[in-house]
Design an enzyme around this catalytic site. Structure first.
Site, PDB file in Angstrom:
ATOM      1  N   HIS A   1       0.835  -1.208   0.000  1.00  0.00           N
ATOM      2  CA  HIS A   1       0.000   0.000   0.000  1.00  0.00           C
ATOM      3  C   HIS A   1       0.866   1.254   0.000  1.00  0.00           C
ATOM      4  O   HIS A   1       0.684   2.149  -0.846  1.00  0.00           O
ATOM      5  CB  HIS A   1      -0.900  -0.034   1.243  1.00  0.00           C
ATOM      6  CG  HIS A   1      -1.805   1.143   1.394  1.00  0.00           C
ATOM      7  ND1 HIS A   1      -3.158   1.091   1.149  1.00  0.00           N
ATOM      8  CD2 HIS A   1      -1.555   2.423   1.791  1.00  0.00           C
ATOM      9  CE1 HIS A   1      -3.694   2.280   1.371  1.00  0.00           C
ATOM     10  NE2 HIS A   1      -2.739   3.108   1.774  1.00  0.00           N
ATOM     11  N   GLU A   2       1.811   1.324   0.930  1.00  0.00           N
ATOM     12  CA  GLU A   2       2.639   2.533   1.035  1.00  0.00           C
ATOM     13  C   GLU A   2       3.566   2.693  -0.161  1.00  0.00           C
ATOM     14  O   GLU A   2       3.836   3.819  -0.600  1.00  0.00           O
ATOM     15  CB  GLU A   2       3.451   2.501   2.329  1.00  0.00           C
ATOM     16  CG  GLU A   2       2.633   2.326   3.606  1.00  0.00           C
ATOM     17  CD  GLU A   2       1.510   3.336   3.755  1.00  0.00           C
ATOM     18  OE1 GLU A   2       1.632   4.457   3.234  1.00  0.00           O
ATOM     19  OE2 GLU A   2       0.510   3.003   4.417  1.00  0.00           O
TER      20      GLU A   2
END
Length: 872
Positions: free
Chosen positions: A312-313
């Site tokens: 995600h990051e």
């Protein structure tokens, strides 16, 4: 950014418009030169800042964002002249006006500021943290509007600039920032000065700095150095994260067609961190429990979480960092995309985890939030910092991700990817809007994306598609009608004029794997399928963001065919759809249980997990006291064959799916069914795990501890409390910590509540413990009374992302008296960032009360007929 509390969840917050707090369009920054000198002992820092900017029109003043900044000297240089500036703070607007005697002409200028800031304990801005040995560190968390706490700035996403960051640190401390170190020199005094390379153009909320005692392991992918940082003594627990990051970076380089743009990638595990993780360019910060893991003993669930959060990051490095929304009302472009994207590399890297099914389950959870009247559209106006913070919710993350998944299925994977890459290429190092994104998709696909997407992004809620299928000769006539779905039955039954353009795929019992994909654009439309089908799915493939309403005969047919004719993803969706009909009284709860009986032999982890969640809800809210033994007996008979098949002990060569499913079955048999054999086994395993954590599978040990707490005495409580003091890994710490709220003895739960707000528990964890007691039926009243009696301490805990946590937890109540107490208390004690959360909690309580009154007698009737039949 990912946000977590006791488990990986997202806050659902509110928007209530107030006075605008936007900077005037007077100037735009080009570069910040920032030097930070933190004093960890005194919890403060000195700042030296030079902003190079472009003045757009002649002006006697420049307005910057600033909070908790003590300005020393401010000068502005323009046109070869330097003037001392007067500083006028506006605390309410979080701004400071810098005014000069002679107006600044349009053109280039520089602002130089020396100042002092606070290393606060709120886990926002530039804040002070401690590791488990008491060593202090300084770290940043700027999203959404807290860069202004570390340096005066144009703290809005559209004001992109480059950054030259330096840190003055003690000799034994390291400093980490967005870019590589370009120099590390001795001085001043007994310190050293670390200078970092100039960053790419980026928004202020993505700047980062960490200073303290850290160590790392490192690797590389596509020529990019990757480091996993931890506090001393934990770096070896970063190996799994490093392996994941290396794979994911290579995957994204290929997918996006733009090589990772920031030169290096650091991932840092922080003991004190309010969010789950934060995507600062090249310097991603994490709460350490979702970065560091004992690779041999760590649970499968935690490995999945770590991989997903890293993905995600890292997706943000392109979608959010490289291309950034112009304003926070389009934060879904960052968070929804990163949530959707994170599954792709993880599913490719670890196909045995069946991550696609977790996406389907996640969509079901998001639809539950979107079934409330007090939801919001994906695109939501926001002006103030509180309003902006409220946008980081399950709609921005979960709904946006689910809608993107549906759009990808409609356009085709390669076409959608081409649209993504066209969007990134056009707007890299700049800012963009939602219209820019779906415009790129429309242009690439030649489909009406720009007409379809606004119906999902600009209106609240989600539709239910009611299906009527009738055989005629050798074909099936299918009539579909759409309307907004609400949990509130009165609102659901009322007319509303909302209309969605819905990409859907139809499949009937007689069509095999053949699907017919359409775009439903009207309130009601009819289609024809070949063959004579007893049921028709509208969500074949399970990629849609909507519910389906089935006729009773179709539900009965689906129950018979589910295991043989539906994919696991479709089984999850149909189960959720039937439950949605139960929620609004269109079907009796017995129809849900009958469908569940049709899946009694299903051993797919995600399908079983969803069924168990439904059983748990029924047990907590719909079973009357007089029917409880009968329900537990039915549940024991239903679950025991699966538990025996899976077994209590891990088997050599079993898949990663088996371990979490074993733990879930174990939990359901012990907690919901209160099976004596299971509870006895749990205590044996818990004793063994407390004596030697390596002797019991971690997935199972966590559940065993929780079940053993049900009848646990003070001696067992003390053993768990002692284990918290010296855990072998962050995961074990949380396993022990979250065992404490599971006891049923009121005296022990009172100890847990008092422990939560003591200095022995990190602020970030306090509310997770308290809300876990609220969710425990045995501790509900006790914890709610505790919250009200200790509100000043509770309100301060958890950092900026936890303010709505307790408010949201009250949504588990299902009693009119408790509802009235919640209303009275939060009317007098308003939580600034939780107005919508409060409304949603009240709505959930009311919906539960209505559901219980309607379905409790239906459940009693069904149990009277089937209660002794179990899974037979």
């Amino acid at each position: 950014m990912k946000r977590i509390f006791a488990v990986m969840t997202f806050l659902v917050l509110t928007i209530s418009l107030a006075a605008a707090q936007r900077l005037p369009e007077i100037a735009r920054p080009d570069n910040y030169k920032l030097t930070f000198t933190p004093d960890l002992d005194k919890a403060r820092f000195e700042g030296d800042e030079t902003i190079s900017l472009h003045v757009l029109k002649s002006t006697p003043e420049i307005t910057l964002n600033a909070v908790d900044i003590d300005f020393h000297e401010v000068t502005i240089t323009s046109g070869g002249a330097t003037q001392k500036a007067k500083v006028t703070p506006d605390k309410e607007k979080e701004m400071a006006v810098l005014s000069v005697e002679k107006p600044l002409p349009a053109g280039s200028a520089t602002i130089h500021v020396t100042y002092t800031g606070i290393l606060n304990n709120e886990m926002r801005g530039l804040y002070l943290g401690k590791d488990d040995k008491g060593r202090k560190y300084a770290a940043t968390q700027f999203e959404a509007t807290d860069a202004r706490r570390a340096f005066p700035s144009f703290d809005e996403p559209d004001y992109k600039a480059t950054f030259d960051i330096s840190a003055v640190a003690d000799k034994d401390q390291v400093a980490i920032s967005n870019q590589k170190v370009v120099s590390d020199t001795a001085g001043p005094d007994n310190k050293h000065t670390i200078k970092f390379a100039t960053t790419a153009k980026m928004s202020s909320y993505l700047a980062a700095l960490v200073v303290g005692h850290f160590e790392y392991i490192e690797g590389t992918a596509d020529g990019v150095p990757i480091r996993i940082y931890s506090t001393p003594g934990k770096k070896e627990m970063g190996k799994f994260a490093l392996e994941a990051a290396e794979y994911i970076l290579g995957y994204y380089d290929k997918y996006f067609g733009i090589k990772y743009p920031y030169g290096k990638l650091d991932l840092i595990g922080l003991p004190d961190f309010s969010a789950g993780a934060m995507e600062n360019t090249g310097c991603i910060t994490f709460r350490e429990v979702i970065l560091l893991i004992d690779e041999k003993q760590g649970s499968v669930d935690l490995k999945k979480t770590i991989a997903s959060v890293i993905a995600h990051e890292m997706a943000h490095q392109w979608f959010g960092d490289l291309v950034t929304m112009k304003w926070w009302d389009d934060i879904w472009l960052n968070e929804g995309f990163a949530t959707w994207m994170s599954s792709k590399p993880v599913a490719k890297w670890k196909p045995e985890w069946n991550y696609d099914l977790d996406d389907v389950s996640g969509t079901g959870g998001t639809l539950n939030t979107d079934s409330l009247a007090n939801t919001r559209p994906i695109h939501q106006a926001a002006e103030t910092p509180a309003q902006i913070q409220e946008l980081f919710d399950g709609i921005a993350y979960g709904k946006a991700a689910s809608v993107l998944r549906m759009l990808e299925a409609y356009l085709g994977e390669q076409t959608f990817r081409a649209g993504v890459n066209a969007y990134l290429k056009e707007h890299q190092y700049a800012n963009a809007t939602a219209e820019d994104f779906w415009g790129a998709q429309a242009q690439t696909s030649k489909k009406p994306v720009d007409r379809v997407m606004p119906t999902w992004v600009k209106q609240s809620g989600a539709p239910i598609i009611n299906v009527k299928a009738q055989c005629s000769g050798n074909s099936t006539n299918v009539t579909l009608d759409q309307r907004r779905y609400y949990f509130d039955r009165s609102k659901f039954e009322a007319n509303n004029d909302q209309l969605w353009e819905i990409p859907l795929c139809l499949r009937g019992s007689a069509t095999g794997k053949t699907v017919k994909c359409e775009l439903l654009t009207k309130k009601e439309e009819s289609f024809t399928l070949p063959g004579c089908s007893t049921w028709v799915l509208t969500n074949a493939g399970a990629t849609g963001y909507y519910r389906t309403g089935y006729q009773p005969d179709a539900i009965r047919a689906l129950a018979s065919d589910a295991e043989s004719k539906l994919t696991p993803a479709e089984r999850i969706v149909v189960k959720n759809d039937i439950w949605a009909s139960v929620r609004v009284g269109q079907q009796p709860v017995g129809d849900y249980l009958a469908f569940a009986q049709g899946l009694k032999s299903d051993r797919n982890r995600a399908v079983v997990e969803g069924l168990l969640g439904g059983f748990d809800f029924i047990d907590r809210y719909l079973v009357s006291d007089k029917d409880r033994d009968q329900f537990r007996n039915w549940l024991r008979q239903y679950l025991t064959p699966a538990m025996k098949e899976v077994g209590y002990e891990p088997k050599a060569g079993e898949s990663d799916e088996q371990k979490p499913m074993r733990a879930q079955l174990f939990q359901a048999l012990g907690y919901d069914a209160r099976d004596p054999e299971t509870l006895e086994k749990a205590r044996q395993l818990a004793d063994k795990a407390l004596s030697d954590p390596d002797s019991v599978d971690t997935d199972l040990a966590s559940t065993a501890l929780s079940l053993s707490a049900l009848n646990g005495d003070s001696s067992f409580y003390d053993r768990v409390l002692a284990a918290i003091k010296n855990p072998k890994s962050p995961e074990l710490y949380y396993n022990y910590l979250y065992t404490l709220p599971q006891f049923e003895d009121p005296k022990l739960l009172q100890r847990t509540l008092e422990f939560a707000i003591s200095p022995e528990v990190r602020s970030q964890d306090a509310l997770g413990v308290i809300t876990s007691v609220i969710r425990n039926p045995a501790g509900r009243d006790l914890a709610w009374n505790f919250v009200r009696q200790h509100w000043p301490e509770v309100e301060k805990a958890g950092g900026p992302f936890a303010s709505a946590q307790v408010v949201g937890a009250t949504g588990v109540f299902c009693d009119a008296g408790m509802r009235d107490q919640v209303t009275e208390f939060f009317s007098a004690h308003k939580v600034a960032a939780a107005e919508r959360t409060y409304k949603q909690s009240i709505e959930r309580i009311n919906n539960c009360i209505e559901l219980k009154s309607r379905q409790e007698p239906q459940l009693a009737s069904w149990l009277g007929q089937h209660g002794n039949a179990g899974g037979k």
